[in-house]
Design a protein around this motif. Structure first.
Motif, mmCIF file in Angstrom:
data_model
loop_
_atom_site.group_PDB
_atom_site.id
_atom_site.type_symbol
_atom_site.label_atom_id
_atom_site.label_comp_id
_atom_site.label_asym_id
_atom_site.label_seq_id
_atom_site.Cartn_x
_atom_site.Cartn_y
_atom_site.Cartn_z
ATOM 1 N N VAL A 1 -6.556 9.065 -8.194
ATOM 2 C CA VAL A 1 -5.394 9.944 -8.371
ATOM 3 C C VAL A 1 -5.259 10.877 -7.174
ATOM 4 C CG1 VAL A 1 -4.411 11.792 -9.780
ATOM 5 C CG2 VAL A 1 -5.495 9.825 -10.892
ATOM 6 N N LYS A 2 -6.372 11.446 -6.750
ATOM 7 C CA LYS A 2 -6.352 12.360 -5.598
ATOM 8 C C LYS A 2 -5.848 11.636 -4.347
ATOM 9 C CE LYS A 2 -9.253 15.383 -2.816
ATOM 10 N NZ LYS A 2 -9.105 14.642 -1.532
ATOM 11 N N TYR A 3 -6.319 10.419 -4.115
ATOM 12 C CA TYR A 3 -5.876 9.656 -2.940
ATOM 13 C C TYR A 3 -4.366 9.416 -3.006
ATOM 14 C CZ TYR A 3 -5.305 5.817 0.378
ATOM 15 O OH TYR A 3 -4.879 5.034 1.411
ATOM 16 N N ALA A 4 -3.873 9.019 -4.175
ATOM 17 C CA ALA A 4 -2.447 8.740 -4.318
ATOM 18 C C ALA A 4 -1.619 9.983 -4.022
ATOM 19 C CB ALA A 4 -2.159 8.234 -5.730
ATOM 20 N N ILE A 5 -2.103 11.126 -4.475
ATOM 21 C CA ILE A 5 -1.389 12.386 -4.222
ATOM 22 C C ILE A 5 -1.371 12.677 -2.726
ATOM 23 C CG2 ILE A 5 -1.483 14.890 -4.537
ATOM 24 C CD1 ILE A 5 -2.630 14.328 -7.335
ATOM 25 N N GLU A 6 -2.526 12.562 -2.080
ATOM 26 C CA GLU A 6 -2.623 12.899 -0.663
ATOM 27 C C GLU A 6 -1.754 11.989 0.193
ATOM 28 O OE1 GLU A 6 -6.804 12.644 0.047
ATOM 29 O OE2 GLU A 6 -7.131 14.769 -0.369
ATOM 30 N N LYS A 7 -1.649 10.710 -0.200
ATOM 31 C CA LYS A 7 -0.893 9.746 0.587
ATOM 32 C C LYS A 7 0.566 9.603 0.133
ATOM 33 C CE LYS A 7 -4.346 8.589 3.207
ATOM 34 N NZ LYS A 7 -4.365 8.935 4.649
ATOM 35 N N GLY A 8 0.928 10.298 -0.955
ATOM 36 C CA GLY A 8 2.298 10.196 -1.450
ATOM 37 C C GLY A 8 2.643 8.812 -1.962
ATOM 38 N N LEU A 9 1.646 8.113 -2.524
ATOM 39 C CA LEU A 9 1.845 6.725 -2.961
ATOM 40 C C LEU A 9 2.289 6.614 -4.407
ATOM 41 C CD1 LEU A 9 -1.283 5.018 -1.334
ATOM 42 C CD2 LEU A 9 1.098 4.922 -0.577
ATOM 43 N N ALA A 10 2.163 7.691 -5.173
ATOM 44 C CA ALA A 10 2.462 7.608 -6.594
ATOM 45 C C ALA A 10 3.946 7.755 -6.863
ATOM 46 C CB ALA A 10 1.676 8.664 -7.343
ATOM 47 N N GLU B 1 -2.016 -3.666 -5.036
ATOM 48 C CA GLU B 1 -2.954 -2.581 -5.306
ATOM 49 C C GLU B 1 -2.233 -1.242 -5.414
ATOM 50 O OE1 GLU B 1 -6.979 -4.445 -3.203
ATOM 51 O OE2 GLU B 1 -5.563 -3.227 -2.040
ATOM 52 N N ILE B 2 -1.207 -1.062 -4.602
ATOM 53 C CA ILE B 2 -0.415 0.175 -4.686
ATOM 54 C C ILE B 2 0.316 0.237 -6.022
ATOM 55 C CG2 ILE B 2 1.572 1.410 -3.728
ATOM 56 C CD1 ILE B 2 0.677 0.442 -0.960
ATOM 57 N N GLU B 3 0.834 -0.909 -6.472
ATOM 58 C CA GLU B 3 1.493 -0.953 -7.781
ATOM 59 C C GLU B 3 0.528 -0.537 -8.886
ATOM 60 O OE1 GLU B 3 4.900 -4.274 -8.151
ATOM 61 O OE2 GLU B 3 2.944 -5.094 -7.605
ATOM 62 N N THR C 1 5.361 14.766 -6.080
ATOM 63 C CA THR C 1 6.775 14.908 -5.739
ATOM 64 C C THR C 1 6.948 15.614 -4.400
ATOM 65 O OG1 THR C 1 7.356 15.020 -8.077
ATOM 66 C CG2 THR C 1 8.997 15.816 -6.504
ATOM 67 N N ASP C 2 6.169 16.669 -4.189
ATOM 68 C CA ASP C 2 6.249 17.405 -2.928
ATOM 69 C C ASP C 2 5.884 16.512 -1.746
ATOM 70 O OD1 ASP C 2 6.969 19.631 -4.343
ATOM 71 O OD2 ASP C 2 4.988 20.572 -4.274
ATOM 72 N N LEU C 3 4.856 15.686 -1.937
ATOM 73 C CA LEU C 3 4.447 14.797 -0.854
ATOM 74 C C LEU C 3 5.480 13.704 -0.587
ATOM 75 C CD1 LEU C 3 0.635 14.485 -1.514
ATOM 76 C CD2 LEU C 3 1.682 15.179 0.625
ATOM 77 N N LYS C 4 6.126 13.253 -1.660
ATOM 78 C CA LYS C 4 7.160 12.226 -1.491
ATOM 79 C C LYS C 4 8.324 12.749 -0.664
ATOM 80 C CE LYS C 4 6.678 9.137 -5.453
ATOM 81 N NZ LYS C 4 7.297 8.676 -6.713
ATOM 82 N N SER C 5 8.642 14.031 -0.833
ATOM 83 C CA SER C 5 9.779 14.615 -0.130
ATOM 84 C C SER C 5 9.424 15.066 1.280
ATOM 85 C CB SER C 5 10.330 15.812 -0.916
ATOM 86 O OG SER C 5 9.354 16.829 -1.030
ATOM 87 N N ALA C 6 8.114 15.080 1.603
ATOM 88 C CA ALA C 6 7.687 15.493 2.936
ATOM 89 C C ALA C 6 7.834 14.333 3.910
ATOM 90 C CB ALA C 6 6.237 15.954 2.893
ATOM 91 N N PRO C 7 8.014 14.629 5.218
ATOM 92 C CA PRO C 7 8.117 13.559 6.221
ATOM 93 C C PRO C 7 6.864 12.694 6.222
ATOM 94 C CG PRO C 7 8.746 15.673 7.153
ATOM 95 C CD PRO C 7 8.145 15.961 5.798
ATOM 96 N N LYS C 8 7.044 11.388 6.276
ATOM 97 C CA LYS C 8 5.914 10.462 6.254
ATOM 98 C C LYS C 8 5.461 10.175 7.685
ATOM 99 C CE LYS C 8 5.960 9.732 1.792
ATOM 100 N NZ LYS C 8 7.069 10.569 1.408
ATOM 101 N N SER C 9 4.169 10.349 7.914
ATOM 102 C CA SER C 9 3.632 10.082 9.245
ATOM 103 C C SER C 9 2.545 9.019 9.221
ATOM 104 C CB SER C 9 3.047 11.367 9.852
ATOM 105 O OG SER C 9 2.020 11.877 9.035
ATOM 106 N N ALA D 1 -2.138 1.311 9.068
ATOM 107 C CA ALA D 1 -3.574 1.415 9.317
ATOM 108 C C ALA D 1 -4.207 2.516 8.482
ATOM 109 C CB ALA D 1 -3.827 1.680 10.804
ATOM 110 N N ASP D 2 -3.411 3.530 8.125
ATOM 111 C CA ASP D 2 -3.930 4.626 7.315
ATOM 112 C C ASP D 2 -4.047 4.235 5.848
ATOM 113 O OD1 ASP D 2 -4.019 6.346 9.511
ATOM 114 O OD2 ASP D 2 -1.901 6.824 9.288
ATOM 115 N N ASN D 3 -3.374 3.164 5.474
ATOM 116 C CA ASN D 3 -3.359 2.748 4.079
ATOM 117 C C ASN D 3 -3.877 1.314 3.969
ATOM 118 O OD1 ASN D 3 -2.845 2.328 1.381
ATOM 119 N ND2 ASN D 3 -0.667 1.911 1.693
ATOM 120 N N PRO D 4 -5.114 1.135 3.523
ATOM 121 C CA PRO D 4 -5.725 -0.196 3.501
ATOM 122 C C PRO D 4 -5.334 -1.032 2.286
ATOM 123 C CG PRO D 4 -7.283 1.407 2.675
ATOM 124 C CD PRO D 4 -6.046 2.178 3.067
#
Length: 216
Positions: free
Chosen positions: A207-216, A160-162, A140-148, A152-155
């Protein structure tokens, strides 16, 4: 029936004795050894076939995090299940990064301990309820943070994201297939592709990747 071979790694003898007493009552679990530090864990793995290590974090030097890194490098098929008093986000993420498949708190009950052991042996991840809440807050915190991040950062593809989002929400492969109207075999393929693309060791790594990238 082949038993699940477990090593208990904790620097407190009382904890080791207690866990051992619980697991000795189970017909499908065998405690093959106990260790009070990472050096002893490494020595055991050279001598015995092990399925799961119940890993404390605070074991001196090397600690449980460093020991997990070493284990997953030298014995990638061995599952690590953290059992600790720490429920802070940094500890959780560091254990996931090291390659742990699950994270339990020491106030868990017998049923949850056994459920976690069976989950990680079957290739799934397992988190205590409060740990799951901590992970969701991180998302949730990552979702609310500015996306940069850029594409290219997300292959990953949209599909797959779904799938990744549903994995983070602890849906099984069957449940993901039903929700996305695809076959279980297709879900299996997506899961394998996710592990390969993200170079993740296990579901916890996804799970860790999804958290770091705010994809969840």
């Amino acid at each position: 029936m082949e038993k699940i071979r477990v090593v208990i790694a904790d620097d407190h003898k009382l904890i080791r004795v207690g866990l051992n007493a619980i697991l000795q009552l189970e017909n499908d679990v065998e405690v093959v050894a106990e260790a009070e530090n990472g050096i002893e864990v490494a020595a055991i793995l050279k001598e015995k076939v092990v399925d799961v290590i119940l890993m404390d974090i605070d074991m001196g030097i090397p600690n449980g995090i460093d020991t997990t890194y070493k284990i997953k490098s030298d014995f990638p098929d061995v599952k690590v299940l953290a059992i600790t008093q720490h429920e802070e986000r940094d500890y959780i993420l560091k254990m996931l990064e090291a390659g742990a498949s699950g994270y339990l708190l020491k106030n868990c009950g017998r049923d949850e301990l056994l459920a976690a052991i069976h989950a990680v042996v079957n290739g799934d991840s397992y988190f205590s309820q409060s740990v799951s809440a901590t992970l969701l807050k991180a998302i949730t915190d990552l979702k609310s943070a500015p996306k940069s991040s850029s594409k290219a950062d997300n292959p990953l593809s949209d599909r797959e994201i779904e799938v990744l989002r549903l994995i983070v929400q602890e849906y099984s492969n069957v449940e993901i297939a039903e929700k996305l109207f695809i076959s279980v075999r297709t879900v299996d393929t997506h899961r394998r592709n996710l592990l390969e693309k993200l170079q993740a060791k296990n579901t916890a790594g996804l799970v860790k990747y999804a958290i770091e990238k705010g994809l969840a």
